[in-house]
Design a protein around this motif. Structure first.
Motif, short mmCIF file in Angstrom:
data_model
loop_
_atom_site.label_atom_id
_atom_site.label_comp_id
_atom_site.label_asym_id
_atom_site.label_seq_id
_atom_site.Cartn_x
_atom_site.Cartn_y
_atom_site.Cartn_z
N GLY A 182 0.79 -1.23 0.00
CA GLY A 182 0.00 0.00 0.00
C GLY A 182 0.82 1.27 0.00
N ARG A 183 2.11 1.15 -0.10
CA ARG A 183 2.98 2.34 -0.09
C ARG A 183 3.34 2.73 -1.52
NH1 ARG A 183 7.95 0.81 3.52
NH2 ARG A 183 8.34 3.05 3.34
N ALA A 184 3.48 4.02 -1.75
CA ALA A 184 3.83 4.54 -3.08
C ALA A 184 5.25 4.13 -3.44
CB ALA A 184 3.69 6.06 -3.10
N PRO A 185 5.55 4.05 -4.74
CA PRO A 185 6.90 3.65 -5.17
C PRO A 185 8.01 4.51 -4.57
CG PRO A 185 5.41 3.59 -7.03
CD PRO A 185 4.64 4.20 -5.90
N TRP A 186 7.79 5.82 -4.49
CA TRP A 186 8.85 6.70 -4.00
C TRP A 186 9.15 6.47 -2.52
CZ3 TRP A 186 8.19 9.98 0.06
CH2 TRP A 186 6.89 10.32 0.43
N GLU A 187 8.18 5.99 -1.78
CA GLU A 187 8.41 5.75 -0.35
C GLU A 187 9.42 4.63 -0.13
OE1 GLU A 187 4.77 6.50 2.35
OE2 GLU A 187 3.94 5.60 0.51
N GLY A 188 9.33 3.57 -0.95
CA GLY A 188 10.31 2.50 -0.83
C GLY A 188 11.71 2.94 -1.23
N VAL A 189 11.77 3.80 -2.25
CA VAL A 189 13.07 4.34 -2.68
C VAL A 189 13.69 5.18 -1.56
CG1 VAL A 189 14.22 5.87 -4.30
CG2 VAL A 189 12.48 4.26 -5.12
N ARG A 190 12.90 6.05 -0.97
CA ARG A 190 13.43 6.91 0.10
C ARG A 190 13.86 6.09 1.31
NH1 ARG A 190 13.54 12.33 1.12
NH2 ARG A 190 13.69 12.31 -1.16
N GLU A 191 13.11 5.06 1.64
CA GLU A 191 13.50 4.21 2.77
C GLU A 191 14.84 3.53 2.51
OE1 GLU A 191 11.94 0.25 5.21
OE2 GLU A 191 10.70 1.13 3.64
N ARG A 192 15.04 3.07 1.27
CA ARG A 192 16.33 2.44 0.96
C ARG A 192 17.46 3.46 1.03
NH1 ARG A 192 18.46 -2.22 -2.98
NH2 ARG A 192 20.62 -1.52 -3.07
N CYS A 193 17.21 4.69 0.58
CA CYS A 193 18.23 5.73 0.67
C CYS A 193 18.72 5.87 2.11
CB CYS A 193 17.67 7.06 0.17
SG CYS A 193 17.43 7.18 -1.61
N ARG A 194 17.80 5.97 3.05
CA ARG A 194 18.17 6.14 4.46
C ARG A 194 18.90 4.90 4.97
NH1 ARG A 194 12.66 8.31 4.88
NH2 ARG A 194 12.77 10.60 4.98
N ARG A 195 18.46 3.73 4.56
CA ARG A 195 19.09 2.50 5.00
C ARG A 195 20.53 2.42 4.50
NH1 ARG A 195 15.75 -2.40 3.19
NH2 ARG A 195 14.29 -1.41 4.64
N GLU A 196 20.71 2.82 3.24
CA GLU A 196 22.07 2.79 2.67
C GLU A 196 23.00 3.75 3.40
OE1 GLU A 196 22.43 3.26 -1.49
OE2 GLU A 196 21.23 1.49 -2.00
N TRP A 197 22.48 4.89 3.85
CA TRP A 197 23.30 5.84 4.58
C TRP A 197 23.89 5.19 5.83
CZ3 TRP A 197 21.31 11.41 6.18
CH2 TRP A 197 22.40 12.16 6.63
N GLY A 198 23.04 4.52 6.59
CA GLY A 198 23.53 3.84 7.78
C GLY A 198 24.51 2.73 7.46
N MET A 199 24.23 1.96 6.41
CA MET A 199 25.11 0.87 6.03
C MET A 199 26.49 1.39 5.62
SD MET A 199 22.39 -1.44 3.86
CE MET A 199 23.59 -2.71 3.41
N PHE A 200 26.50 2.48 4.86
CA PHE A 200 27.78 3.04 4.42
C PHE A 200 28.59 3.54 5.60
CE2 PHE A 200 30.48 6.52 2.91
CZ PHE A 200 31.17 5.88 1.88
N GLN A 201 27.94 4.23 6.53
CA GLN A 201 28.65 4.73 7.71
C GLN A 201 29.25 3.58 8.52
OE1 GLN A 201 25.32 7.13 9.25
NE2 GLN A 201 26.68 8.89 9.20
#
Length: 400
Positions: free
Chosen positions: A359-378
């Protein structure tokens, strides 16, 4: 009585005479063959090993002269090898191994090694030395979808012929750009539903972009009305910036104070962020910091940054805080060019390439992955640095 047939002496002698001549002729033939065979010892066709490519080339009926030239070269090489053998050189002596060559190319003579390449298109005819009347010194890349065609058209026109234009298409709609004149000269790479840093990692290897002094890695939603690429390069060189970006219009799409355009200067390298955000004035986000939407790298800086890009982290979040590790001193070589500024239009077109889930819009999943990648990279950067210092026997305080 029957008649008795008489035999003359000449009849008895003919048969032995013919036999003798046959024997003598055979012996002469054998001796002659022996000497003729020895005379061809210096050219042994059976010892010439022709690559399969040459063999197929020979089969082309329309390449007689080229075939003759290639065969002459092959025979010449064989003759040189025979000459070497005559000097008592062993096969081991003739082996090539150059440890200073690039990895995997140690068995090649240095004179044939082409360790770097480029993105310059070549002709299929003519003299290769005449292919390029000029060589662009800079590279600009945009990650694009067809919906931003008009905006990219305006942006590309801000770059002179000194720039190679490279478009990464995330929507697969490549042929629909053909009506733009500059698009016919540009390089197009199409892989669906990928992000900017995914393309950069796979198509902008430092040994491929080595001819370019500066590499622009830009988004598609940038307004460039107040931007001139040649003037930008002049300012980057003047102020010694290895990693930079144009200043951002203060009223549109602004996240950090560092990237906000200053109207009273050419370049700035430091700023004041919110209270408590900068424990060290030489560290991000108050210095040694630019964003990743419109970043410009020198050739040397890009060689380091490319190696820092992660294969599975495609959005690049967190990368802007780590860019400082690729230049020294970072607070002097990373900066914002205020005199050539842009507008961040904040068009979420790439977000629409995501997939709707639960039920979530496509852009919401993209933004969630962006934040997740930030933590993973750090986490990866911290763990890699800690492992390095540990191997060196250096103990860091927990804060570090």
């Amino acid at each position: 009585m029957g008649k008795h047939r008489s035999h003359s002496p000449s009849a008895f002698m003919r048969k032995p005479s013919e036999t003798t001549r046959l024997i003598i002729t055979t012996i002469i033939g054998i001796v002659a063959g022996f000497f003729i065979g020895n005379s061809f010892h210096t050219v042994s066709i059976t010892k010439v090993l022709l690559p399969s490519g040459i063999i197929s080339f020979i089969e082309d009926r329309n390449t007689g002269q080229a075939t003759e030239a290639m065969l002459n070269h092959a025979f010449s090489s064989e003759k040189n090898q025979n000459s070497n053998h005559s000097n008592q050189l062993s096969a081991e002596d003739l082996k090539i191994f150059v440890p200073t060559n690039p990895k995997g190319a140690e068995r090649l003579p240095p004179g044939i090694v082409a360790a770097e390449s480029d993105l310059y298109p070549r002709r299929l005819w003519g003299d290769p030395s005449e292919d390029l009347p000029s060589k662009p010194r800079y590279l600009v890349t945009f990650t694009v979808g067809y919906g931003q065609k008009a905006n990219i058209d305006a942006a590309v026109k801000k770059f002179s012929e000194n720039f190679t234009i490279l478009l990464f298409h995330y929507d697969g709609r490549v042929s629909e750009w053909d009506d733009l004149e500059w698009s016919k000269r540009a390089i197009h790479v199409s892989v669906r539903k990928q992000a900017k840093w995914w393309y950069a990692k796979r198509f902008l290897h430092p040994d491929i972009v080595a001819p370019y002094d500066y590499i622009f890695v830009w988004d598609e939603d940038l307004g460039v009305e107040h931007f001139n690429a040649e003037e930008y390069i002049k300012l980057v060189k003047k102020h010694g910036l290895e990693i930079s970006q144009p200043g951002l219009e203060p009223n549109r799409g602004l996240t950090w104070q560092m990237t906000k355009r200053r109207g009273d200067r050419e370049v700035h390298k430091v700023t004041e962020e919110r209270p408590g955000w900068c424990s060290d004035p030489h560290l991000p986000p108050c210095a040694a910091f630019v964003e990743i939407m419109a970043t410009v790298f020198s050739r040397d800086a890009w060689r380091c940054v490319w190696h820092m890009l992660q294969n599975d982290l495609v959005h690049g979040w967190g990368l802007d805080f780590a860019l400082r590790k690729c230049v020294e001193p970072a607070h002097e070589k990373i900066g914002v060019v205020d005199a050539q500024w842009i507008v961040h239009q904040v068009v979420p077109s790439l977000g629409n390439q995501g997939q709707a889930q639960n039920g979530r819009a496509p852009w919401e999943g993209v933004r969630e992955r962006c934040r997740r990648e930030w933590g993973m990279f750090q986490n990866r950067m911290t763990e890699a640095e800690n492992a390095y210092y540990k191997a060196k026997g250096i103990s860091l305080p927990n804060k570090a």
